[in-house]
Design a protein around this motif. Structure first.
Motif, PDB file in Angstrom:
ATOM      1  N   THR A  88       7.425  67.015   4.848  1.00 39.56           N
ATOM      2  CA  THR A  88       7.748  66.485   6.159  1.00 39.56           C
ATOM      3  C   THR A  88       9.023  65.655   6.129  1.00 39.56           C
ATOM      4  N   ARG A  89       9.119  64.788   5.128  1.00 43.73           N
ATOM      5  CA  ARG A  89      10.319  63.948   5.011  1.00 43.73           C
ATOM      6  C   ARG A  89      11.550  64.813   4.741  1.00 43.73           C
ATOM      7  N   ASP A  90      11.405  65.762   3.825  1.00 39.39           N
ATOM      8  CA  ASP A  90      12.544  66.628   3.494  1.00 39.39           C
ATOM      9  C   ASP A  90      12.989  67.420   4.722  1.00 39.39           C
TER      10      ASP A  90
ATOM     11  N   MET B  47      14.127  61.464  19.460  1.00 40.61           N
ATOM     12  CA  MET B  47      13.855  62.735  18.783  1.00 40.61           C
ATOM     13  C   MET B  47      12.552  62.609  18.008  1.00 40.61           C
ATOM     14  N   GLY B  48      11.710  63.594  18.179  1.00 39.44           N
ATOM     15  CA  GLY B  48      10.443  63.596  17.460  1.00 39.44           C
ATOM     16  C   GLY B  48      10.423  64.667  16.391  1.00 39.44           C
ATOM     17  N   PHE B  49       9.546  64.477  15.448  1.00 41.79           N
ATOM     18  CA  PHE B  49       9.312  65.494  14.418  1.00 41.79           C
ATOM     19  C   PHE B  49       7.828  65.787  14.360  1.00 41.79           C
ATOM     20  N   ASP B  50       7.494  67.034  14.433  1.00 39.45           N
ATOM     21  CA  ASP B  50       6.083  67.397  14.383  1.00 39.45           C
ATOM     22  C   ASP B  50       5.745  67.815  12.968  1.00 39.45           C
ATOM     23  N   ASP B  51       5.018  66.950  12.308  1.00 33.89           N
ATOM     24  CA  ASP B  51       4.723  67.213  10.902  1.00 33.89           C
ATOM     25  C   ASP B  51       3.234  67.152  10.684  1.00 33.89           C
ATOM     26  N   ASN B  52       2.514  67.323  11.759  1.00 35.29           N
ATOM     27  CA  ASN B  52       1.088  67.133  11.756  1.00 35.29           C
ATOM     28  C   ASN B  52       0.465  68.510  11.907  1.00 35.29           C
ATOM     29  N   GLY B  53      -0.659  68.708  11.242  1.00 41.89           N
ATOM     30  CA  GLY B  53      -1.437  69.868  11.612  1.00 41.89           C
ATOM     31  C   GLY B  53      -1.238  71.126  10.799  1.00 41.89           C
ATOM     32  N   LEU B  54      -1.816  72.167  11.346  1.00 41.76           N
ATOM     33  CA  LEU B  54      -1.982  73.420  10.634  1.00 41.76           C
ATOM     34  C   LEU B  54      -0.677  74.080  10.176  1.00 41.76           C
ATOM     35  N   PRO B  55       0.362  74.113  10.989  1.00 43.52           N
ATOM     36  CA  PRO B  55       1.589  74.768  10.526  1.00 43.52           C
ATOM     37  C   PRO B  55       2.106  74.135   9.237  1.00 43.52           C
ATOM     38  N   THR B  56       2.036  72.828   9.179  1.00 43.02           N
ATOM     39  CA  THR B  56       2.483  72.149   7.967  1.00 43.02           C
ATOM     40  C   THR B  56       1.578  72.496   6.792  1.00 43.02           C
TER      41      THR B  56
ATOM     42  N   VAL C 205       8.905  70.231  11.333  1.00 45.59           N
ATOM     43  CA  VAL C 205       9.921  70.000  10.311  1.00 45.59           C
ATOM     44  C   VAL C 205       9.650  70.762   9.038  1.00 45.59           C
ATOM     45  N   SER C 206       8.402  70.949   8.726  1.00 50.78           N
ATOM     46  CA  SER C 206       8.074  71.545   7.438  1.00 50.78           C
ATOM     47  C   SER C 206       8.417  73.027   7.394  1.00 50.78           C
ATOM     48  N   ALA C 207       8.600  73.603   8.528  1.00 47.46           N
ATOM     49  CA  ALA C 207       8.735  75.052   8.532  1.00 47.46           C
ATOM     50  C   ALA C 207      10.112  75.509   8.059  1.00 47.46           C
ATOM     51  N   ALA C 208      11.095  74.620   8.067  1.00 48.56           N
ATOM     52  CA  ALA C 208      12.431  74.968   7.574  1.00 48.56           C
ATOM     53  C   ALA C 208      12.917  76.281   8.157  1.00 48.56           C
ATOM     54  N   HIS C 209      12.798  76.404   9.447  1.00 46.36           N
ATOM     55  CA  HIS C 209      13.087  77.692  10.060  1.00 46.36           C
ATOM     56  C   HIS C 209      14.230  77.603  11.065  1.00 46.36           C
ATOM     57  N   LEU C 210      15.080  76.629  10.893  1.00 51.05           N
ATOM     58  CA  LEU C 210      16.129  76.428  11.891  1.00 51.05           C
ATOM     59  C   LEU C 210      17.100  77.604  11.964  1.00 51.05           C
ATOM     60  N   HIS C 211      17.394  78.033  13.165  1.00 54.61           N
ATOM     61  CA  HIS C 211      18.423  79.050  13.330  1.00 54.61           C
ATOM     62  C   HIS C 211      19.193  78.757  14.611  1.00 54.61           C
ATOM     63  N   THR C 212      20.142  79.619  14.930  1.00 51.31           N
ATOM     64  CA  THR C 212      20.999  79.314  16.078  1.00 51.31           C
ATOM     65  C   THR C 212      20.216  79.311  17.386  1.00 51.31           C
ATOM     66  N   GLY C 213      19.060  79.941  17.399  1.00 55.43           N
ATOM     67  CA  GLY C 213      18.230  79.878  18.600  1.00 55.43           C
ATOM     68  C   GLY C 213      17.805  78.451  18.898  1.00 55.43           C
ATOM     69  N   HIS C 214      17.427  77.715  17.853  1.00 54.17           N
ATOM     70  CA  HIS C 214      17.075  76.303  18.053  1.00 54.17           C
ATOM     71  C   HIS C 214      18.295  75.506  18.489  1.00 54.17           C
TER      72      HIS C 214
ATOM     73  N   THR D 143      13.060  57.525  16.961  1.00 54.19           N
ATOM     74  CA  THR D 143      12.385  58.738  16.510  1.00 54.19           C
ATOM     75  C   THR D 143      10.887  58.491  16.407  1.00 54.19           C
ATOM     76  N   TYR D 144      10.160  59.566  16.468  1.00 53.01           N
ATOM     77  CA  TYR D 144       8.735  59.481  16.184  1.00 53.01           C
ATOM     78  C   TYR D 144       8.349  60.663  15.336  1.00 53.01           C
ATOM     79  N   SER D 145       7.268  60.481  14.611  1.00 49.98           N
ATOM     80  CA  SER D 145       6.738  61.545  13.783  1.00 49.98           C
ATOM     81  C   SER D 145       5.264  61.647  14.119  1.00 49.98           C
ATOM     82  N   THR D 146       4.781  62.860  14.286  1.00 54.31           N
ATOM     83  CA  THR D 146       3.415  62.991  14.795  1.00 54.31           C
ATOM     84  C   THR D 146       2.342  62.645  13.765  1.00 54.31           C
ATOM     85  N   ILE D 147       2.758  62.405  12.520  1.00 53.92           N
ATOM     86  CA  ILE D 147       1.748  61.983  11.536  1.00 53.92           C
ATOM     87  C   ILE D 147       1.905  60.498  11.204  1.00 53.92           C
ATOM     88  N   ALA D 148       2.924  59.861  11.761  1.00 57.12           N
ATOM     89  CA  ALA D 148       3.148  58.443  11.492  1.00 57.12           C
ATOM     90  C   ALA D 148       2.132  57.595  12.259  1.00 57.12           C
TER      91      ALA D 148
END
Length: 904
Positions: free
Chosen positions: A130-132, A93-102, A59-68, A153-158
């Motif tokens: 992550t929330r944003d 639906m899950g959100f991955d907000d854990n780890g190095l990319p974030t 979620v943190s990457a804010a990189h959504l495009h039409t491919g997604h 929903t789940y969040s990987t840091i929750a």
RNA sequence: AGGCGCAUAGCUCAGUUGGUUAGAGCACCACGUUGACAUCGUGGGGGUCCGCGGUUCAAAUCCGCGUGCGCCUACCA
């Protein structure tokens, strides 16, 4: 005739406005709970639950495009199909907000210096981003029409996911699968963390020059008659001081006699002695700051892995340049000389020109020497060890998150042992149903080539903490209890003294877990696996009794590039934890490409914002584009293809409006229907189409399903059937009441069928049409929504339920003939420049008696579609004629106006 | 270096057990609007199915070799 003077616009507006319709249905579906998972539904109790596991995006990457938007749409086509087939759908639906990319995202966005911010402040920033990010994603997924149960929903840091990751860790400790080892490990010097094999990717080919460096033989170990030096070639001259052996092939004659030889490691004789220099006589001497000592000497080892043909046949072994070094170091029990620190800086106190220099080039794709290499080369040159340099093309191994060349460090890390499980993991891969099947090969190859156990330690802040403390006295790890999870040992001290020595002073493990440690559990998190031993907790989103229905899940959907990571790790975890596959089926999607065929990415800037496409053309149009991809193949984004979706929406809207024109004031069943040839034909084609679409959807081949539906709709339904049937409702039509009744039945059930066929792809338009146009006509038992309507083929019997029992091969053949006749008339009209709207007074078919007999049942529809007054056997005036393909029939026409003109 | 995939009309792509004259959408040309639709309809032009060889009565389809592109994996002394 029935009254057709109803005001159509009151029922269906002339135009379909997706801007108004789509948000309205998003709201209505949410309000009605249409997408909610109901573990107590009849379907669920009958064992018909379908659970789907889709990627939790960063979620943190804010990189959504039409491919997604494309890949999530493709997953959802199958979900909607399954829902209509009567399955209880579990779609979280899950959100991955854990780890190095974030972490990296937050570091870059806020330009953070990790030294000047507390761990807590940093984590709070990560959580905020992550929330944003999650909110942005949820908005898009909703506007795309994804039928997600947003309560799930789940969040990987929750806490729930953290508990699962820690539970997984402890379970693997108990199973003897986890061990802490001090081992050479893959390491990113930029991110200052250990990596797993899956985090490393190949860089582009570039020139990585090969440096020939001379190693002199130690005079004390000189072999009589042997050489006085050996030449090695290396791309990494900065590692020369870390050399611990030279290696050659055991059969290489050139080195066979040298078993006892020892080589001097270049530069290791140099001693930097600053204090002594400073207290020297004070004269300026450029060489005065270096003195000479003994060389470090190293053995020659013999190893099958050395290729005598490569370079000089002599190879240096360093600790550590690459996995080959590690293998030889292990096998031959060599010394360890570490000269690169965790930040990628040289540790060579005796070589001040080299000491502290970076070994990596931060800018990617740079062929410029890094500073450590430049310094090392200068030293080697100055001291005459460098014989020559030549160009050499090869690839570097890069950290896939930052493209920095990886190094090898030695540190204590937690490993999950996997290398001994290759055969079992391969078998799991074979037991899984792959769509498309060829994708299994990628998994197979990854497992076969696996060379490292899974290192799950990361020297970072933002991640799942290890649930353990080390005893400061005896270093024994003390693990948390399962019922204490989730726990952060940095915040909570160990509630017990050391279990090994009783010491009360314990310290937490500062590392965090690899993000895949959590992501690999998504099917288990969805099923609340870590809570299976607990008493039922009403606050949890899922009733415990449902767990066997949703784990193993029905399907995993993901793109091909993460087979080696997400898919592989998930299979491994389920194998270890539950001795099963995590899902029955996987569906591997391709990438969204830009118009030139390059993968879309935010970083490259070649992306299209899905929100803009949805605003302009509607989510249904975007989904239509996504449905055009062959499963597993990449798909270019072309605006024209989205426009094609919009065209289809308009056509469906208008054709349903047309049907409604003749259905609105209809009381079905008052007259017995007598279907004409055209009715029998289109009904048989409908049955055929349902069979084709069903078969395609069952194999996740949504694009084939769409093609079947679209071809039927456009070519058969609109271009022909609707044109033929128009005349049935005309004032003064020769058709009898039973034939008009048949047309109405065909229009109603055909329209409803079309909405159902397209519902998985075009959920908004089909729902709008269903609710406005068809629902009332279908009577009191009509389904609440087109999306809860039954798919028109029964899964158990395989029977098509629309126009049931009406399929007839003979009707299809007759229909083909009818279409050929109509096409011939159209062809005549074009040749004679007579518009389609002008009636014909003469219509002739040249046929023998037998053919004519065959044609007679078709004539009413043929005449109607031709706007003629009748049809006769034989050829009239040669105004225009055309052959009917494949037969000897010929059709000729006489336009009505011309006859009138002639007569006057 | 090995593996997987792709190569079909000007463009983007279908073509699943080998079987009429190889298809669709877009683009192009011509014609056609008072009843669902000009966001349309009808008709038409346009292909050495990457190349070479083989199997077969028959190959875009199966086999072999080659070329180009993409991806995965490896090597990277």
């Amino acid at each position: 005739m029935t009254d057709t003077s109803i005001n159509l616009a009151e029922i269906l507006p002339k135009n379909y406005d997706h801007r108004e319709v789509e948000p309205r249905w998003v709201q209505a579906w949410e309000a009605s709970g249409l997408h909610h998972y109901r573990p107590d539904s009849a379907a669920a109790r009958a064992g018909r639950t379908f659970a789907i596991d889709t990627p939790p995006p960063y979620v943190s990457a804010a990189h959504l495009h039409t491919g997604h938007a494309m890949s999530y749409s493709q997953a959802e086509f199958v979900v909607r199909f399954k829902r209509m087939r009567g399955y209880e759908i579990f779609y979280p639906m899950g959100f991955d907000d854990n780890g190095l990319p974030t972490e990296r995202y937050v570091e870059q966005k806020y330009k953070i210096n990790k030294g000047k911010i507390s761990r807590k402040e940093f984590i709070d920033l990560c959580l905020k981003e992550t929330r944003d990010g999650a909110a942005v994603y949820e908005t898009l997924w909703r506007s795309l029409g994804l039928s997600i149960d947003w309560r799930m929903t789940y969040s990987t840091i929750a806490p729930r996911a953290v508990r699962h990751a820690q539970h997984s860790f402890l379970d693997l400790v108990n199973k003897g699968r986890l061990e802490r080892r001090v081992d050479p490990i893959l390491w990113c010097p930029l991110c200052s963390t250990a990596l797993a094999q899956a985090d490393v990717e190949s860089g582009d080919e570039q020139n990585r020059p090969m440096h020939a460096v001379r190693f002199d033989v130690d005079p004390a170990a000189l072999v009589v008659g042997g050489p006085t030096s050996g030449l090695i070639e290396t791309t990494r001259p900065e590692l020369v001081p870390a050399c611990v052996a030279l290696a050659c092939h055991p059969d290489d004659k050139r080195f066979k006699t040298l078993a006892q030889v020892r080589f001097q490691v270049p530069l290791t004789d140099l001693r930097f002695a600053k204090s002594e220099i400073a207290s020297d006589d004070g004269t300026v001497a450029s060489t005065g700051d270096v003195t000479r000592g003994d060389y470090r000497t190293i053995p020659l080892i013999f190893d099958e892995s050395v290729d005598p043909e490569f370079g000089t046949g002599l190879m240096m072994v360093c600790t550590f340049g690459d996995p080959e070094d590690i293998a030889k170091w292990r096998k031959h029990k060599l010394d360890t000389v570490l000269i690169i620190d965790a930040q990628g800086r040289m540790i060579t106190p005796h070589l001040p020109d080299l000491d502290g220099k970076r070994v990596y080039v931060a800018a990617k794709n740079s062929s410029v020497y890094n500073e450590a290499r430049a310094a090392a080369l200068q030293l080697l040159r100055d001291h005459n060890y460098l014989e020559h340099i030549k160009d050499n093309v090869s690839r570097a191994s890069l950290h896939e998150r930052c493209s920095t060349p990886v190094e090898i460090q030695v540190a204590p890390q937690w490993f999950i042992r996997l290398l001994d499980l290759k055969d079992q993991l391969l078998q799991r891969g074979r037991d899984l149903v792959w769509n498309p099947p060829a994708m299994r090969e990628r998994y197979e190859q990854w497992v076969v080539n696996l060379r490292w156990d899974w290192n799950i330690s990361r020297q970072r802040f933002y991640g799942v903490p290890f649930p353990l403390w080390f005893c400061t006295a005896c270093e024994a790890p003390n693990f948390a209890q399962l019922d204490e999870l989730p726990i952060d040992p940095l915040m909570t001290s160990c509630p017990r003294p050391c279990s090994a020595c009783g010491c009360a002073d314990l310290r937490p493990e500062p590392d965090v877990m690899d993000t895949w440690m959590t992501s690999s559990l998504t099917p288990l998190i969805n099923a609340n696996w870590a809570m299976w031993q607990d008493q039922p907790d009403p606050s949890l989103p899922l009733a415990e009794q449902a767990r066997s229905a949703i784990y193993p899940a029905g399907i995993r959907v993901q793109a091909h590039e993460i087979i080696r990571t997400w898919l592989f790790y998930t299979v491994a975890k389920s194998h270890l934890h539950t001795q099963s596959l995590p899902w029955q089926t996987v569906m591997i999607s391709g990438w969204g490409l830009d118009r030139h065929g390059k993968k879309m990415s935010k970083r490259l800037g070649n992306f299209v914002e899905p929100g803009e496409v949805i605003a302009k053309y509607g989510a249904d149009s975007l989904r239509y584009w996504a449905a055009g991809a062959t499963l597993g193949q990449d798909l270019r984004y072309l605006e024209d293809d989205v426009k094609g979706g919009k065209r289809l929406l308009t056509k469906l809207w208008n054709s349903t409006r047309f049907a409604l024109l003749y259905l609105s004031n209809w009381q079905p069943g008052q007259v017995a229907q007598t279907p004409t040839a055209a009715d029998r034909w289109i009904r048989s084609r409908a049955v055929q189409t349902v069979q084709a679409a069903t078969e395609a959807f069952e194999g996740c081949e949504y694009n084939r399903a769409v093609r079947a539906a679209e071809g039927f709709f456009w070519n058969d339904w609109c271009d022909n059937y609707l044109e033929i049937v128009k005349d049935r409702f005309r004032e003064g039509t020769p058709f009898a009441g039973g034939e008009v009744e048949a047309a109405r039945h065909t229009l109603l059930h055909g329209s409803f069928l079309l909405l159902r066929l397209f519902a998985p792809i075009l959920p908004f338009l089909t729902e709008e049409l269903y609710q406005l146009a068809l629902k009332n006509l279908l009577g009191p038992d009509a389904p609440q929504s087109v999306h809860s309507a039954a798919w028109p083929q029964d899964e158990h019997s395989g029977q098509v339920t629309v126009f049931a029992g009406e399929f007839s091969a003979e009707a299809l053949t007759q229909g083909e003939l009818l279409l050929a006749l109509i096409a011939a008339v159209r062809s005549c009209r074009t040749a004679a420049k007579i518009g389609g709207g002008r009636p014909l007074s003469g219509l002739y078919v040249c046929a023998d008696a037998q053919q004519w007999a065959q044609l007679e049942p078709l004539l009413p529809d043929f005449v109607a579609a031709s706007r003629a007054t009748g049809c006769e056997r034989g050829i009239a005036a040669d105004l225009a004629s055309a052959e009917v393909a494949g037969t000897t029939l010929a059709v000729a026409i006489v336009p009505l106006v011309d006859v009138v003109a002639q007569g006057e």
